[in-house]
Scaffold this motif. Structure first.
Motif, short mmCIF file in Angstrom:
data_model
loop_
_atom_site.label_atom_id
_atom_site.label_comp_id
_atom_site.label_asym_id
_atom_site.label_seq_id
_atom_site.Cartn_x
_atom_site.Cartn_y
_atom_site.Cartn_z
N LEU B 55 0.85 -1.20 0.00
CA LEU B 55 0.00 0.00 0.00
C LEU B 55 0.88 1.25 0.00
O LEU B 55 0.52 2.28 0.53
N MET B 56 2.06 1.13 -0.58
CA MET B 56 2.86 2.35 -0.71
C MET B 56 2.27 3.22 -1.82
O MET B 56 2.38 4.43 -1.79
N CYS B 57 1.68 2.58 -2.85
CA CYS B 57 0.82 3.31 -3.78
C CYS B 57 -0.45 2.45 -3.88
O CYS B 57 -0.66 1.56 -3.07
N HIS B 58 -1.29 2.73 -4.87
CA HIS B 58 -2.57 2.03 -4.94
C HIS B 58 -2.53 0.82 -5.88
O HIS B 58 -3.56 0.23 -6.18
N SER B 59 -1.34 0.42 -6.34
CA SER B 59 -1.29 -0.67 -7.31
C SER B 59 -1.65 -2.02 -6.72
O SER B 59 -2.05 -2.92 -7.43
N ALA B 107 10.75 0.57 -5.90
CA ALA B 107 11.48 1.26 -4.82
C ALA B 107 10.54 1.63 -3.68
O ALA B 107 10.92 1.57 -2.51
N LYS B 108 9.31 1.98 -4.03
CA LYS B 108 8.35 2.38 -2.98
C LYS B 108 8.02 1.18 -2.10
O LYS B 108 8.02 1.27 -0.87
N GLY B 109 7.70 0.05 -2.75
CA GLY B 109 7.33 -1.14 -1.99
C GLY B 109 8.47 -1.61 -1.11
O GLY B 109 8.26 -1.96 0.07
N GLY B 110 9.67 -1.61 -1.64
CA GLY B 110 10.82 -2.06 -0.87
C GLY B 110 11.07 -1.19 0.35
O GLY B 110 11.54 -1.65 1.39
N SER B 111 10.73 0.07 0.23
CA SER B 111 11.00 0.99 1.34
C SER B 111 9.85 1.04 2.34
O SER B 111 9.89 1.85 3.27
N ALA B 112 8.86 0.17 2.17
CA ALA B 112 7.78 0.10 3.17
C ALA B 112 8.34 -0.25 4.54
O ALA B 112 7.74 0.08 5.57
N LEU B 113 9.48 -0.92 4.56
CA LEU B 113 10.13 -1.22 5.84
C LEU B 113 10.38 0.06 6.63
O LEU B 113 10.27 0.09 7.85
N GLN B 114 10.76 1.09 5.88
CA GLN B 114 11.10 2.34 6.58
C GLN B 114 9.87 3.09 7.07
O GLN B 114 9.95 3.80 8.07
N THR B 115 8.75 2.93 6.38
CA THR B 115 7.55 3.58 6.91
C THR B 115 6.97 2.75 8.05
O THR B 115 6.31 3.28 8.94
N LEU B 116 7.22 1.43 8.03
CA LEU B 116 6.79 0.59 9.16
C LEU B 116 7.57 0.95 10.41
O LEU B 116 7.00 1.14 11.49
N TYR B 117 8.88 1.02 10.26
CA TYR B 117 9.73 1.30 11.43
C TYR B 117 10.07 2.79 11.54
O TYR B 117 11.09 3.15 12.11
N ARG B 617 -2.33 1.52 12.80
CA ARG B 617 -1.23 0.66 12.39
C ARG B 617 -0.87 0.82 10.92
O ARG B 617 -1.68 1.26 10.12
N HIS B 618 0.32 0.40 10.63
CA HIS B 618 0.87 0.45 9.28
C HIS B 618 0.27 -0.69 8.46
O HIS B 618 -0.17 -1.70 9.01
N PHE B 619 0.32 -0.57 7.15
CA PHE B 619 -0.33 -1.59 6.33
C PHE B 619 0.34 -2.96 6.43
O PHE B 619 -0.28 -3.97 6.09
#
Lengths: 240, 933
Positions: B55-59, B107-117, B617-619
């Protein structure tokens, strides 16, 4: 005395190899400028290439290019655009000059990936000698030019060691040269250079591809099987 | 072997110093051990793979996350999911085998770790302790937050505030205007991004349990809603098209960059690579030289907002050159189209339209066409006449194609080209190319074409191009359905749980007008009967997707009624909307909005204007059942599930917050037997296990996944991150398998017979080009001398919406220069690349500041600024918490945003320009000036 003479000759050879690698690394990583083209296609540059690659038709073709450039048949902009298309701008001429792209394509049935294991491996090899990519340098560690630059560093270190009587250190650097060449450059550089030769739109990069290919073939011969470096370093002989 | 060592040494030494060193390696000061040939250290050894949906974008791309010791370590693409692999793994593949295969992740999906933490996430419920928007907060318990939000009281020392319990009344808001509905409507829910599973859950809470019609005023009107609305007026119950890229020969993309944005970006980009490899022609129509344009056969830069003119110009060339599929257009019914030429669709081109009331001419419920010079029911005719102008039973009529042709011929190609700022031959060339591939050419469009005041008309014009070549539902043609999804809410023969109609004891019926008046007709109100046109604010009867940017201004205007409580969720309207900054002061006004509860992951620009912030919570920590776009031709039901335990223990998932409140308010349909006898609803999984079971059992009887029990079937789906039809099922013969099989409408009768609530004028039923208009239908006066540039926005591939700025990886690769300007324009203003510049407009003379990005890749007269940058909250600034300043990361606020300088509607003054039909906010119609700062 005999050993010292050998050592001296070997140090000169290591230094020469260092310059050879560094020369090609610079050409793969830096876009051509008026100054660099003047030097390469000038008398001194062509003479140096002639000595390094005697009788090579690519050197003759570069001589012809020098004349054509003076006459205006080739502009520096055309050479610059060729470099950009080959090394910088993803498009039909783009080389993907990274080891991981070639190695994963071979292993993955044609599907290439950047930043795969080989990228991390070469970065670790650089780090093992206290080296890292320069700040502001925007390329990946497994760019062909970076790998050549690393080989230049290893040759330079070997030369310096020999110059200061550090034979054991020199042996270590030569072993690293062989390992790095076999584990990395030998696996992909020739394929990449074949692409460079076929995709280049100017004689400059076609010729450089051909000369670098010859340089690396000779290096392959040189490193494995290697000649015996004096009596004090039998370990650098390739097994078998 | 070298012939002469001496010569080699001589030559190499001669070359030394000839060239500047590559200089790429530098000493780092410390050596790290490396053993030649040694195996790579694998930090992932022993990690467990959990499959979920991004859910970093809507794809909604499938992800597989490597988890070790409760930590998410690495994110890859889920190889079962068709967004991330071509072809995806067969669904029966053992999950342990799939663990060894990674699909792609952007790149957005891979960086979801950073929005989680993300260390700047909100960790506890917060209550403001200063004036709203003052940035002063204190931590409170969940119990205190629930009690105060539900029961109300003098919560801030500013007077009594009604809580949710008091607002939930079924007495009318205004007995003199009963159509407005009950007082319960004075609770408004306004999520930003909310997806399936969660959409339906919150609808259940707000509409069916609480009883408010203001159930889900989400963000789509700041995305591309006029794309959907325009298509909804062209297709029957379908509102999204995509090219079948894998078989197309030619695709022209208007206003979108499929290699960077659109969705699913990964699948579009991957399929376009295959398309281009086999010689497909991709054409990009966009004022900006995007990455897609760089890969295109042709880039056509045109003036923003003129796509409809380009499409009408193409139609003019096609009609002039006889390159329209007239045979297809002549089929007036399903049977005729199928038997005549194998089409699954047919069009209204031959239908007759009455000129007196603009309705289709009908006999009973049947449309009438002309055949052999006589009127006949459409269902009885094999091929009907297309160019008809006649009188039938005393009524003057024209065929739809006749009307369309007249519309198209209102301008010459030269005139259309002049509107677009292109050479006439450019239009002709594309029309010729478009009509050279049979059914394997497609005109596609997205946000850039429709986020204009003329957005819906533009959508209809581009859609009509496809109809003129009869390409809908053909392999390689225009796909209007896609693989769709299994119906998680049930209601199909195979589904065990019909959550649409059952499983909600005590359900109430919400009624009345929406606060932003989407899907509501002004003519149905008491106000209209008393005052007539114009309405106080616009009504949007065709905007079925909510009108996001209009919610806060309507609340501030108390129109059509006052709102007493706004619950926002992951909402950043003041940052994300054009001219959204004008809504900041509106949100601060406690007399107009007495209670604002924000549910958010971070201190967003909008949640900073709330009374309470409830941390969610985060996605990667929650459930969901998101759908995919028709780019994917096989049936796809991704399932989002928690991949790690909650990182922050005092946060709750959205569902739990509403379950907690429902239990305290004793709302129907929650708690013990909340989902019907024997089915409790105490936690999110109580809800989602039924949705996943519906997916697992499938829509048809016998369509179930393997498994002896429901639990086993559900596990089968969760292990794979959803349910995915196999790749080979995409096609059936010459068509796509899940094809759209219905009418293609050039003419929209509902549109043609509805009046605009502000102007009182009828809308146009045909594709049309019109310039930028305000809500009163007046041309917007924009001083081109003073404000010489049109400002546009775009999404770089490494950013999506507001949330990606919280990733240091993504911000690290974001250029510091964010204001793109054409090199010639920059030269005139003596602006060089990297210079600080100020961008300002009539609506925002102070403007925004950023660094100039001087480029040839932008149409002169246009300024482009990317989304996602220029945050002034979101963790970029500290706030006062319990009397102390919080930590902040200024890099989150790097760059600038274009939104604050976009024009407000000159009449309304508090909201941006809007598409009166689709409800889209205008992102590309504002004029600005630029100067060195």
């Amino acid at each position: 005395m005999e050993a010292l003479a050998l050592q001296s000759e070997d140090s000169r050879l290591e230094r020469a190899r260092q310059h050879g690698y560094a020369f090609f690394a610079a050409f793969l990583l830096n876009s051509p400028t008026l100054e660099s083209l003047d030097r390469l296609l000038g008398e001194e540059g062509l003479a140096g290439l002639h000595d390094m690659f005697p009788g090579d038709s690519a050197v003759r073709r570069l001589g012809l290019l020098a004349r054509e450039r003076r006459q205006g048949s080739w502009t520096d902009d055309e050479l610059l655009l060729d470099f950009e298309a080959l090394f910088r701008v993803p498009g039909s001429s783009y080389l993907h000059p990274y080891e991981s792209a070639y190695v994963t394509a071979l292993e993955g049935g044609g599907k290439a990936m950047l930043c795969a294991a080989s990228t991390r491996q070469v970065a670790r090899a650089y780090a093992s000698l206290g080296l890292g990519l320069a700040e502001g340098f925007a390329e990946l560690p497994d760019h062909l030019g970076v790998e050549l630059e690393f080989m230049a560093h290893l040759c330079g270190q070997a030369a310096s060691s020999l110059e200061t009587d550090g034979v054991a250190d020199a042996c270590r650097y030569m072993k690293l040269q062989k390992d790095f060449f076999q584990e990395h450059l030998a696996r992909w550089a020739f394929d990449c250079l074949a692409h460079l030769a076929s995709k280049a739109q100017t004689p400059l990069y076609r010729c450089l591809a051909s000369l670098l290919e010859r340089f690396l073939r000779e290096e392959q011969q040189h490193l494995c099987p290697s000649r015996v470096l004096g009596r004090s370093c039998p370990r650098i002989q390739c097994p078998g | 072997m070298r012939k002469s060592r001496r010569d080699f040494i001589k030559g190499a030494m001669a070359l030394s110093g000839l060239l500047a060193s590559a200089g790429c390696l530098r000493p780092t000061g410390k050596a790290a051990p490396w053993i030649s040939g040694g195996p790579e250290v694998d930090p992932m050894n022993g990690a467990k793979m959990v499959r979920t949906v991004c859910l970093m974008c809507h794809s909604a791309c499938g992800l597989q996350v490597k988890v070790k010791d409760g930590m998410a370590l690495k994110i890859e693409g889920n190889p079962y999911h068709p967004n991330v692999m071509e072809p995806q793994l067969p669904y029966s593949t053992d999950p342990q085998q799939a663990d060894k295969i990674g699909g792609t992740v952007c790149a957005k999906g891979g960086s979801a770790l950073q929005t989680l933490y993300n260390p700047y996430r909100i960790q506890h419920p917060l209550k403001r302790v200063g004036p709203r928007g003052s940035g002063k907060w204190k931590t409170i318990t969940w119990e205190q937050a629930y009690k105060e939000i539900i029961e109300g009281g003098d919560l801030f020392g500013e007077g009594k505030v009604e809580g949710l319990r008091a607002i939930r009344s079924f007495e009318p808001i205004d007995p003199q205007a009963p159509e407005l509905g009950p007082k319960a409507n004075q609770l408004c829910f306004m999520p930003g991004r909310i997806e399936h599973g969660r959409k339906e859950f919150t609808d259940r809470w707000f509409k069916d349990a609480y009883g408010t019609v203001n159930k889900r005023n989400d963000h789509t009107s700041i995305c591309e809603t006029s794309h959907h609305v325009g298509l909804d007026l062209c297709l029957v119950k379908k509102h999204h098209i995509k090219p079948d890229i894998m078989n197309a020969g030619y695709v022209i993309f208007f206003g979108t960059s499929p290699y960077e944005a659109n969705f699913p970006m990964q699948a579009l980009a991957r399929k376009l690579n295959y398309f281009r490899e086999r010689g497909g022609q991709m054409v990009i129509v966009d004022p900006r030289f995007s990455h897609s344009a760089a890969k295109a056969a042709r880039w056509i830069p045109i003036m923003p907002g003129t796509d409809a003119a380009f499409a009408l110009g193409m139609m003019r060339w096609m009609m002039d050159q006889d390159r329209v599929d007239l045979e297809y257009l002549s089929f007036p019914n399903r049977k005729a189209a199928l038997e005549g030429a194998g089409h699954l669709t047919w069009s209204d081109a031959s239908f007759l339209v009455r000129l007196d009331d603009r309705r289709y001419l009908r006999r009973g419920k049947e449309n009438v066409v002309m055949a052999g010079g006589k009127p006949a029911p459409a269902s009885q005719v094999q091929q009907a006449e297309l160019l008809v102008e006649a009188e039938v039973s005393g009524v003057r009529v024209k065929s739809v194609y006749q009307l369309l042709k007249e519309r198209v011929y209102e301008r010459t190609i030269k005139e259309y080209a002049a509107i677009c700022g292109v050479e006439p031959r450019v239009i002709g060339r594309e029309a010729e190319a478009f009509t050279s591939y049979g059914h394997k050419a497609v005109a596609d469009f997205y946000r850039g074409s429709v986020q204009h005041t003329n957005g819906t008309y533009t959508a209809r014009a581009i859609a009509a191009l496809n109809f003129l070549i009869g390409n809908v539902s053909w392999k390689g043609g225009c796909e209007a359905h896609g693989g769709s999804h299994w119906h998680e809410m049930g209601g199909k023969p195979g589904n065990p749980y019909n959550l649409k109609k059952k499983h909600h004891p005590g359900k109430v019926k919400a009624r009345g007008m929406h606060i932003e008046r989407h899907k509501n007709r002004y003519e149905d109100t008491t106000e209209f009967k008393q005052k007539g046109y114009p309405a106080k604010r616009p009504w949007f009867p065709f905007a079925y997707n909510h009108v996001y940017q209009e919610v806060i201004p309507s609340i501030a205007d108390q129109y059509p009624y006052p709102i007493k409580c706004l619950i926002s969720y992951w909402n950043n309207v003041v940052y994300s909307s054009p001219a959204g900054n004008h809504q900041i002061e509106l949100l601060k006004d406690t007399s107009k909005l007495p209670l604002h509860v924000a549910i958010d992951v971070v201190m967003g620009e909008t949640s900073s204007l709330a009374d309470y912030i409830l941390p969610c919570r985060h996605f990667l920590e929650v459930y969901g059942t998101p759908h995919v776009a028709p780019t994917i031709l096989t049936t796809t039901s991704g399932v989002r599930q928690p991949v790690v335990p909650p990182v922050l223990k005092d946060t709750k998932d959205l569902e739990q917050i509403f379950i907690d409140i429902a239990l305290k308010m004793e709302l129907p349909g929650f708690g013990k037997d909340g989902l019907g006898a024997g089915r409790d609803l105490f936690k999110a999984w109580d809800w989602y296990k039924l949705l996943v079971a519906n997916i697992a059992y499938g829509d048809k009887k016998g369509d179930s996944v393997p498994g002896d029990t429901e639990e086993a079937k559900v596990r089968y789906v969760l292990e794979r991150g959803g349910r995915f039809e196999n790749y080979g099922m995409a096609y059936k013969g010459r068509h796509t398998r899940h094809a759209y099989k219905n009418l293609c409408l050039f003419y929209s009768e509902p549109l043609a017979t509805t009046r605009d609530s502000m102007t009182g004028q009828l809308y146009d039923g045909l594709p049309r080009y019109e310039p930028v208009l305000d809500c009163l239908g007046r041309a917007v006066e924009m001083d081109a001398q003073k404000f010489p540039f049109i400002i546009i926005t775009y999404k770089p591939v490494y950013h999506a919406q507001a949330r990606t700025a919280a990733s240091s990886w993504l911000m690290g690769i974001t250029p510091k220069e964010s204001v793109q300007i054409n090199a010639a324009d920059a030269a005139k203003l003596a602006i060089e690349h990297g210079d600080p510049v100020r961008v300002f407009s009539a609506s925002n003379p102070r403007g925004v500041k950023g660094k100039a990005w001087v480029t040839e890749g932008l149409m002169p007269g246009v300024i482009a600024v990317p989304h996602s940058l220029g945050h002034w909250q979101y963790g970029s600034q500290p706030f006062d918490l319990n009397g102390k300043q919080t930590a902040a990361a200024p890099w989150i606020g790097a760059g600038c945003s274009a939104n604050p300088v976009m024009l407000v509607d000159p009449h309304l003054q508090d909201v941006c320009l809007q598409d009166p039909i689709g409800g889209s906010s205008s992102y590309y119609d504002s004029r600005v000036a630029v100067e060195k700062a």
